[in-house]
Design a protein around this motif. Structure first.
Motif, PDB file in Angstrom:
ATOM      1  N   MET A   1      21.936  38.356  41.540  1.00 51.12           N
ATOM      2  CA  MET A   1      23.266  38.917  41.300  1.00 51.12           C
ATOM      3  C   MET A   1      24.254  37.792  41.003  1.00 51.12           C
ATOM      4  SD  MET A   1      25.701  41.146  43.894  1.00 51.12           S
ATOM      5  CE  MET A   1      24.490  42.454  44.054  1.00 51.12           C
ATOM      6  N   GLU A   2      24.976  37.900  39.907  1.00 49.48           N
ATOM      7  CA  GLU A   2      25.928  36.863  39.508  1.00 49.48           C
ATOM      8  C   GLU A   2      27.264  37.046  40.231  1.00 49.48           C
ATOM      9  OE1 GLU A   2      26.585  35.326  35.227  1.00 49.48           O
ATOM     10  OE2 GLU A   2      28.213  36.755  35.541  1.00 49.48           O
ATOM     11  N   TRP A   3      27.796  35.945  40.721  1.00 47.97           N
ATOM     12  CA  TRP A   3      29.111  35.933  41.349  1.00 47.97           C
ATOM     13  C   TRP A   3      30.041  35.108  40.461  1.00 47.97           C
ATOM     14  CZ3 TRP A   3      30.333  38.128  46.254  1.00 47.97           C
ATOM     15  CH2 TRP A   3      29.259  38.754  46.881  1.00 47.97           C
ATOM     16  N   ARG A   4      30.773  35.814  39.585  1.00 47.34           N
ATOM     17  CA  ARG A   4      31.701  35.127  38.684  1.00 47.34           C
ATOM     18  C   ARG A   4      33.116  35.357  39.198  1.00 47.34           C
ATOM     19  NH1 ARG A   4      30.792  32.458  34.069  1.00 47.34           N
ATOM     20  NH2 ARG A   4      28.640  33.237  34.044  1.00 47.34           N
ATOM     21  N   CYS A   5      33.822  34.269  39.458  1.00 47.47           N
ATOM     22  CA  CYS A   5      35.112  34.337  40.152  1.00 47.47           C
ATOM     23  C   CYS A   5      36.177  35.022  39.300  1.00 47.47           C
ATOM     24  CB  CYS A   5      35.568  32.922  40.520  1.00 47.47           C
ATOM     25  SG  CYS A   5      37.047  32.897  41.556  1.00 47.47           S
ATOM     26  N   ALA A   6      36.949  35.909  39.946  1.00 47.14           N
ATOM     27  CA  ALA A   6      38.055  36.602  39.292  1.00 47.14           C
ATOM     28  C   ALA A   6      39.398  36.227  39.905  1.00 47.14           C
ATOM     29  CB  ALA A   6      37.844  38.120  39.372  1.00 47.14           C
ATOM     30  N   GLY A   7      39.415  35.246  40.805  1.00 45.61           N
ATOM     31  CA  GLY A   7      40.686  34.738  41.306  1.00 45.61           C
ATOM     32  C   GLY A   7      40.982  35.071  42.755  1.00 45.61           C
ATOM     33  N   LEU A   8      42.061  34.479  43.253  1.00 48.41           N
ATOM     34  CA  LEU A   8      42.516  34.689  44.625  1.00 48.41           C
ATOM     35  C   LEU A   8      43.538  35.809  44.656  1.00 48.41           C
ATOM     36  CD1 LEU A   8      42.574  33.631  47.583  1.00 48.41           C
ATOM     37  CD2 LEU A   8      44.413  32.108  46.883  1.00 48.41           C
ATOM     38  N   GLY A   9      43.378  36.739  45.592  1.00 44.79           N
ATOM     39  CA  GLY A   9      44.329  37.826  45.765  1.00 44.79           C
ATOM     40  C   GLY A   9      44.852  37.873  47.188  1.00 44.79           C
TER      41      GLY A   9
ATOM     42  N   VAL B   1      46.686  39.151  53.214  1.00 45.60           N
ATOM     43  CA  VAL B   1      45.667  38.171  53.608  1.00 45.60           C
ATOM     44  C   VAL B   1      44.928  37.708  52.355  1.00 45.60           C
ATOM     45  CG1 VAL B   1      45.392  39.092  55.933  1.00 45.60           C
ATOM     46  CG2 VAL B   1      43.970  39.979  54.088  1.00 45.60           C
ATOM     47  N   PRO B   2      44.468  36.442  52.320  1.00 45.27           N
ATOM     48  CA  PRO B   2      43.822  35.931  51.110  1.00 45.27           C
ATOM     49  C   PRO B   2      42.366  36.371  50.995  1.00 45.27           C
ATOM     50  CG  PRO B   2      43.914  34.209  52.783  1.00 45.27           C
ATOM     51  CD  PRO B   2      44.646  35.392  53.352  1.00 45.27           C
ATOM     52  N   VAL B   3      41.963  36.736  49.769  1.00 48.35           N
ATOM     53  CA  VAL B   3      40.569  37.052  49.469  1.00 48.35           C
ATOM     54  C   VAL B   3      40.221  36.462  48.111  1.00 48.35           C
ATOM     55  CG1 VAL B   3      40.630  39.226  50.770  1.00 48.35           C
ATOM     56  CG2 VAL B   3      41.043  39.247  48.315  1.00 48.35           C
ATOM     57  N   LEU B   4      38.975  36.052  47.933  1.00 49.63           N
ATOM     58  CA  LEU B   4      38.485  35.675  46.609  1.00 49.63           C
ATOM     59  C   LEU B   4      37.872  36.909  45.974  1.00 49.63           C
ATOM     60  CD1 LEU B   4      36.752  32.164  46.546  1.00 49.63           C
ATOM     61  CD2 LEU B   4      38.798  32.917  45.313  1.00 49.63           C
ATOM     62  N   ARG B   5      38.265  37.170  44.718  1.00 51.41           N
ATOM     63  CA  ARG B   5      37.766  38.332  44.001  1.00 51.41           C
ATOM     64  C   ARG B   5      36.702  37.911  42.996  1.00 51.41           C
ATOM     65  NH1 ARG B   5      43.873  40.640  43.358  1.00 51.41           N
ATOM     66  NH2 ARG B   5      43.871  41.973  45.203  1.00 51.41           N
ATOM     67  N   TRP B   6      35.806  38.866  42.704  1.00 56.69           N
ATOM     68  CA  TRP B   6      34.688  38.595  41.807  1.00 56.69           C
ATOM     69  C   TRP B   6      34.611  39.661  40.728  1.00 56.69           C
ATOM     70  CZ3 TRP B   6      33.060  33.948  43.182  1.00 56.69           C
ATOM     71  CH2 TRP B   6      33.229  33.564  44.516  1.00 56.69           C
ATOM     72  N   ALA B   7      34.093  39.272  39.575  1.00 56.37           N
ATOM     73  CA  ALA B   7      33.870  40.230  38.497  1.00 56.37           C
ATOM     74  C   ALA B   7      33.025  41.383  39.010  1.00 56.37           C
ATOM     75  CB  ALA B   7      33.170  39.536  37.324  1.00 56.37           C
ATOM     76  N   GLY B   8      33.435  42.604  38.668  1.00 52.69           N
ATOM     77  CA  GLY B   8      32.721  43.779  39.162  1.00 52.69           C
ATOM     78  C   GLY B   8      33.382  44.433  40.342  1.00 52.69           C
ATOM     79  N   GLY B   9      34.453  43.833  40.889  1.00 55.28           N
ATOM     80  CA  GLY B   9      35.218  44.466  41.952  1.00 55.28           C
ATOM     81  C   GLY B   9      34.910  44.022  43.360  1.00 55.28           C
ATOM     82  N   ARG B  10      33.926  43.126  43.541  1.00 53.92           N
ATOM     83  CA  ARG B  10      33.654  42.643  44.896  1.00 53.92           C
ATOM     84  C   ARG B  10      34.712  41.649  45.344  1.00 53.92           C
ATOM     85  NH1 ARG B  10      28.050  40.211  43.444  1.00 53.92           N
ATOM     86  NH2 ARG B  10      29.168  40.076  41.455  1.00 53.92           N
TER      87      ARG B  10
ATOM     88  N   VAL C   1      38.489  30.715  38.219  1.00 50.51           N
ATOM     89  CA  VAL C   1      38.301  31.970  37.504  1.00 50.51           C
ATOM     90  C   VAL C   1      37.452  31.746  36.253  1.00 50.51           C
ATOM     91  CG1 VAL C   1      39.466  33.859  36.315  1.00 50.51           C
ATOM     92  CG2 VAL C   1      40.495  32.858  38.363  1.00 50.51           C
ATOM     93  N   GLY C   2      36.445  32.603  36.079  1.00 46.14           N
ATOM     94  CA  GLY C   2      35.563  32.502  34.929  1.00 46.14           C
ATOM     95  C   GLY C   2      34.292  31.720  35.178  1.00 46.14           C
ATOM     96  N   TRP C   3      34.212  31.028  36.318  1.00 50.69           N
ATOM     97  CA  TRP C   3      32.999  30.283  36.668  1.00 50.69           C
ATOM     98  C   TRP C   3      32.059  31.158  37.487  1.00 50.69           C
ATOM     99  CZ3 TRP C   3      31.146  25.634  35.190  1.00 50.69           C
ATOM    100  CH2 TRP C   3      32.033  24.692  34.647  1.00 50.69           C
ATOM    101  N   GLU C   4      30.760  31.002  37.270  1.00 45.26           N
ATOM    102  CA  GLU C   4      29.787  31.550  38.202  1.00 45.26           C
ATOM    103  C   GLU C   4      29.657  30.560  39.350  1.00 45.26           C
ATOM    104  OE1 GLU C   4      25.066  32.719  38.722  1.00 45.26           O
ATOM    105  OE2 GLU C   4      25.817  32.106  36.748  1.00 45.26           O
ATOM    106  N   LEU C   5      29.764  31.061  40.587  1.00 44.01           N
ATOM    107  CA  LEU C   5      29.691  30.213  41.772  1.00 44.01           C
ATOM    108  C   LEU C   5      28.534  30.668  42.652  1.00 44.01           C
ATOM    109  CD1 LEU C   5      33.496  30.115  42.724  1.00 44.01           C
ATOM    110  CD2 LEU C   5      32.244  28.528  41.251  1.00 44.01           C
ATOM    111  N   VAL C   6      27.847  29.712  43.243  1.00 44.89           N
ATOM    112  CA  VAL C   6      26.811  30.031  44.227  1.00 44.89           C
ATOM    113  C   VAL C   6      27.143  29.290  45.516  1.00 44.89           C
ATOM    114  CG1 VAL C   6      25.020  30.433  42.506  1.00 44.89           C
ATOM    115  CG2 VAL C   6      25.287  28.155  43.478  1.00 44.89           C
ATOM    116  N   GLY C   7      26.814  29.903  46.651  1.00 48.31           N
ATOM    117  CA  GLY C   7      27.099  29.273  47.932  1.00 48.31           C
ATOM    118  C   GLY C   7      26.233  28.053  48.169  1.00 48.31           C
ATOM    119  N   VAL C   8      26.799  27.042  48.829  1.00 45.14           N
ATOM    120  CA  VAL C   8      26.021  25.861  49.203  1.00 45.14           C
ATOM    121  C   VAL C   8      25.526  26.040  50.629  1.00 45.14           C
ATOM    122  CG1 VAL C   8      27.319  24.364  47.656  1.00 45.14           C
ATOM    123  CG2 VAL C   8      28.040  24.573  50.032  1.00 45.14           C
TER     124      VAL C   8
END
Length: 307
Positions: free
Chosen positions: A1-9, A14-23, A262-269
């Motif tokens: 599953m791709e996690w492509r960043c959609a920005g901080l909301g 409270v702060p959350v990182l958003r991802w393409a697809g609504g997660r 935003v726009g990058w695919e990110l994976v956890g380290v």
């Protein structure tokens, strides 16, 4: 599953990182987080529509859109007066970022203070409420009469966070500008004045209640771009607007400008790299502080959550 960043909301303050697809991923102060960039940064499209070309966009751009998608997004932007017939009620506000650094702006009333949190306003007050174009005309009047801008660069906001005065000074400065604003002639007739109340965002940003002094938003460097394979990891100590403050190796604090995520695919380290505060992307200085980069290792495998 791709996690492509959609920005901080900032839903619910409270702060959350958003991802393409609504997660989304909750960001908890004090928690260790880390990620590695993969591949190339791609255009996020416009107005909810994906970019038909999946165009590659520059790593340092603050908006992850190709020129065509940027034009489409701008064409329907309230900020660009692209929707003058918007029927919603709007509010005019004063946003305080630091001593002597205040701006005037407008936001849809239904969004509450979210727009102020997104901008990194340390404190703010409402001035008036009414139709969009009445709010826009009054915004322009106040900008000229009070001598305050309608935009403040994020670099300036970061620079002043390292030495914030306390709550009393913030409230005093807002109260004085409010007093001058509400007695001005020329307000749009359809705009209703709002009673003064200064609101502080110190607690939301993770600085404690109405904190002042150098500890509030001090940082040693800022991450303004990612690279393929580059790692950013550390302990989240605070957030303000689009900026995350991470404690990394050797007692340093780095700001991560999430607009460039935003726009990058990110994976956890892996936990070890994150706990060690690994940073293997370019770091710039903040207010003359020396910037640098550390080392970290990326994690692989399938993930069902980023942090």
């Amino acid at each position: 599953m791709e996690w492509r960043c959609a920005g901080l909301g900032w839903p619910g303050g409270v702060p959350v990182l958003r991802w393409a697809g609504g997660r989304s991923s909750a960001l908890v102060y004090g928690r260790v987080i880390g990620f590695r960039a993969v591949g190339e940064r791609r255009c996020v499209g416009a107005r909810g529509n994906p970019c038909p070309l999946r165009a590659v966009v520059p790593a340092r751009a603050t908006q992850a859109r190709c020129p065509e998608c940027a034009r489409l997004d701008r064409a329907f932007s309230v900020a660009a007066d692209g929707v003058p017939d918007d029927p919603r009620t709007y509010r005019v506000y004063l946003a305080w970022f630091g001593a002597g650094l205040v701006k005037v702006g407008i936001t849809a009333e239904e969004r509450g203070a979210v727009r102020l949190l997104e901008q990194g306003a340390v404190a703010f007050c409402w001035l008036g409420r009414g139709p969009l174009m009445a709010a826009r005309r009054t915004e322009e009047l106040l900008r000229a009469a009070l001598g305050v801008p309608d935009r403040v660069p994020y670099a300036r906001k970061r620079a002043v966070r390292g030495a914030l005065p306390g709550w009393a000074e913030r409230a005093r400065e807002l109260a004085e500008l409010y007093r001058r604003a509400v007695v001005l002639e020329g307000w749009a007739e359809a705009l209703q004045r709002v009673e003064f109340e200064a609101v502080d965002h110190s607690a939301a940003f993770g600085w404690g209640e109405a904190v002042g002094g150098a500890a509030a938003g001090a940082a040693d460097g800022v991450v303004r771009e990612l690279v393929d394979g580059g790692v950013v990891a550390g302990r989240l100590v605070s957030a303000a607007g689009p900026d995350l403050y991470l404690a990394v190796a050797a007692g340093r604090v780095l700001v991560v400008d999430t607009r460039v995520l935003v726009g990058w695919e990110l994976v956890g380290v892996d936990a070890g790299a994150a706990a060690g505060g690994g940073v293997t992307v370019p770091v710039e200085a903040v207010r003359g502080a020396a910037g640098g980069s550390g080392s970290g290792s990326g994690g692989g495998g399938e993930q069902d959550g980023l942090f």
